[in-house]
Write an enzyme that holds these catalytic residues in place. Structure first.
Site, mmCIF file in Angstrom:
data_model
loop_
_atom_site.group_PDB
_atom_site.id
_atom_site.type_symbol
_atom_site.label_atom_id
_atom_site.label_comp_id
_atom_site.label_asym_id
_atom_site.label_seq_id
_atom_site.Cartn_x
_atom_site.Cartn_y
_atom_site.Cartn_z
ATOM 1 N N ILE A 154 -25.871 -7.400 -32.405
ATOM 2 C CA ILE A 154 -26.972 -7.428 -33.364
ATOM 3 C C ILE A 154 -28.292 -7.137 -32.662
ATOM 4 O O ILE A 154 -29.120 -6.367 -33.146
ATOM 5 C CB ILE A 154 -27.022 -8.777 -34.099
ATOM 6 N N ARG A 233 -29.697 -18.447 -36.086
ATOM 7 C CA ARG A 233 -29.385 -19.811 -36.456
ATOM 8 C C ARG A 233 -30.669 -20.634 -36.477
ATOM 9 O O ARG A 233 -31.519 -20.511 -35.594
ATOM 10 C CB ARG A 233 -28.383 -20.446 -35.465
ATOM 11 N N ASP A 257 -34.800 -16.364 -41.869
ATOM 12 C CA ASP A 257 -33.663 -16.292 -42.781
ATOM 13 C C ASP A 257 -32.771 -17.512 -42.625
ATOM 14 O O ASP A 257 -31.821 -17.689 -43.382
ATOM 15 C CB ASP A 257 -32.843 -15.025 -42.518
ATOM 16 N N GLU A 262 -30.762 -26.466 -43.057
ATOM 17 C CA GLU A 262 -30.451 -25.731 -44.282
ATOM 18 C C GLU A 262 -29.202 -26.236 -44.996
ATOM 19 O O GLU A 262 -29.026 -26.004 -46.202
ATOM 20 C CB GLU A 262 -30.279 -24.245 -43.983
ATOM 21 N N HIS A 294 -30.583 -17.473 -45.713
ATOM 22 C CA HIS A 294 -29.438 -17.087 -44.884
ATOM 23 C C HIS A 294 -28.662 -15.937 -45.535
ATOM 24 O O HIS A 294 -27.438 -16.022 -45.747
ATOM 25 C CB HIS A 294 -28.518 -18.284 -44.662
#
Length: 334
Positions: A154, A233, A257, A262, A294
Site C-alpha cells: 500500500i 489502523r 479513515d 472505532e 474505515h
C-alpha cells in the site's frame, strides 16, 4: 454446510452470496461479532468475521464452546484476534493477506487532497449558494515532500501516486522497498521524516512497536502546516495528543479513515443517539479534519478479492490444507 458471516455490509451481501453459490450456504448478518452476539454462532462450524469483530479471549471461548472450529476473517489486519487463545482452543483462524493496495492508497490520497483543497467546506458552501473563496486556499503538492511511513504494497502504491505529483519522497520502514527507491525515495529515520515532510501518510500495521507511533513527540516534530493522513489502523495515532495539537491551531489538514476506539462506532448508525466518546466528538468539529468510517478498502475490486480469498480459506480448511493466510495454526511465514 452453512457458514455464518458476521458484520456483512449491504453492498457485500450479494457478492458473498454469489461467491459461495454452489459451494456452501451462507447466512449473512449485519450485526458484528461481540460477546453479546457470539451465542448466535452456536452450531456453526465455520464463521466469517469483519475487521471490527471482537475476537478476544472470552469471545473465542464462547465460539469454541458453541462448536465453531474455523474463523475466516475478511480483512488483512488481525490485531483484534487473540491468537494465543485461539491456538489453545484449537481454532483455525485465517485472514486475507492480500487485496488491491490501490484501493487504500487512492483513498489516502483522496483524504489528503480533500483536506488540502478544503473540498468538504467548499461543497457545504455551494449547497447554500455561497460561492466565496475565503478560507479555501490550498497549495500545490508538486515540489513538496511526502513522508511515507510504511512502504509495503500500500505504501508503494501511495508513493507511486506521490511521484506522479512530482513530490520529493521520504520513507521509513524496517526494510527498504527497492521499487520505492527506484522512484527516488530516500529512507530516513522516522524523526527526520516527521520533521521534513509536508504530507505524512501512515501505512504500517498496528503492532506493539507501532502503537501510537504518532504521539506527542512525533506531533511536536511535524511542521505546523503539515498534512497527516491515516488509512491504516487507528491505534497508530494518539488521538488525544492530536486533538491537543489541533486545538493550538496546528496542521493544515488531517484525514483519518480509522480511529483507535472505532470498535462499536464505525459501521453503525449513531446519528439518533449520539456518542459518548468525547475525543472523537471533539475531533470531528475541527474544520481542517476529515473523519471517514474505515472505508479505504471499500471498492468493488478490493471487496471482491477479499471475498474470493475468504472462500479459498474455507475451501482450504475443509480440505485440510494450510496456506499463508492461516494465522492459527501458524502459517509457514508467520
Amino acid at each position: 454446510m452453512e457458514i455464518l458471516a458476521f458484520g456483512v455490509q449491504a453492498d457485500e451481501k450479494p457478492l458473498i452470496e454469489e461467491a459461495f453459490a454452489g459451494l456452501h450456504d451462507v447466512r449473512c448478518l449485519d450485526v458484528f461479532l461481540t460477546a453479546d452476539t457470539a451465542p448466535i454462532a452456536a452450531g456453526y462450524e465455520i464463521i466469517s468475521t469483519s475487521v471490527n469483530a471482537d475476537l478476544g479471549g472470552p469471545v473465542l471461548q464462547a465460539l469454541a464452546a458453541g462448536g465453531t472450529q474455523m474463523i475466516a476473517q475478511r480483512s488483512t489486519g488481525f490485531n483484534n484476534i487473540d491468537l494465543d487463545v485461539a491456538e489453545r482452543l484449537a481454532l483455525r483462524v485465517a485472514r486475507v493477506s492480500y487485496y488491491s493496495p490501490h484501493s487504500v492508497a487512492e483513498f489516502a490520497w483522496t483524504l489528503a487532497m480533500a483536506v488540502n483543497r478544503r473540498i468538504v467546506r467548499a461543497v457545504s458552501r455551494t449547497r447554500d449558494f455561497d460561492f466565496r473563496l475565503d478560507g479555501l486556499l490550498g497549495r500545490d503538492m508538486h515540489g513538496r515532500t511526502a513522508g511515507v511511513v510504511g512502504t509495503g504494497k500500500i505504501g508503494e502504491a501511495f508513493t507511486r501516486i506521490a511521484h506522479g505529483f512530482g513530490m520529493n519522497l521520504l520513507g521509513w520502514d524496517v526494510a527498504e522497498n527497492p521499487a520505492c527507491t527506484a522512484l527516488g525515495m530516500t529512507y530516513v529515520d522516522k524523526e527526520q521524516l516527521f520533521a521534513e515532510a509536508d504530507l505524512i501518510s501512515l501505512h504500517v500495521p498496528l503492532l506493539p512497536a507501532t502503537q501510537h507511533i504518532i504521539g506527542e513527540e512525533a506531533l511536536a516534530l511535524m511542521k505546523d502546516d503539515a498534512i497527516l493522513v491515516n488509512s491504516s489502523r487507528g491505534g497508530l495515532i494518539d488521538t488525544r495528543a492530536l486533538v491537543t495539537e489541533l486545538r493550538s491551531g496546528r496542521f493544515s489538514g488531517v484525514g483519518l479513515d480509522v480511529y483507535e476506539a472505532e470498535a462499536g462506532l464505525f459501521y453503525v448508525d449513531k446519528s439518533l443517539e449520539g456518542i459518548d466518546d468525547d475525543t472523537l466528538a471533539r475531533l470531528v468539529t475541527f474544520p481542517n479534519v476529515i473523519v471517514t468510517s474505515h472505508q479505504a478498502y471499500y471498492t468493488r475490486d478490493a471487496v471482491g478479492q477479499i471475498i474470493e480469498a475468504t472462500v479459498q480459506n474455507v475451501t482450504d480448511y475443509l480440505a485440510g490444507r494450510r496456506s499463508d493466510n492461516f494465522l492459527v495454526p501458524a502459517s509457514p511465514t508467520r
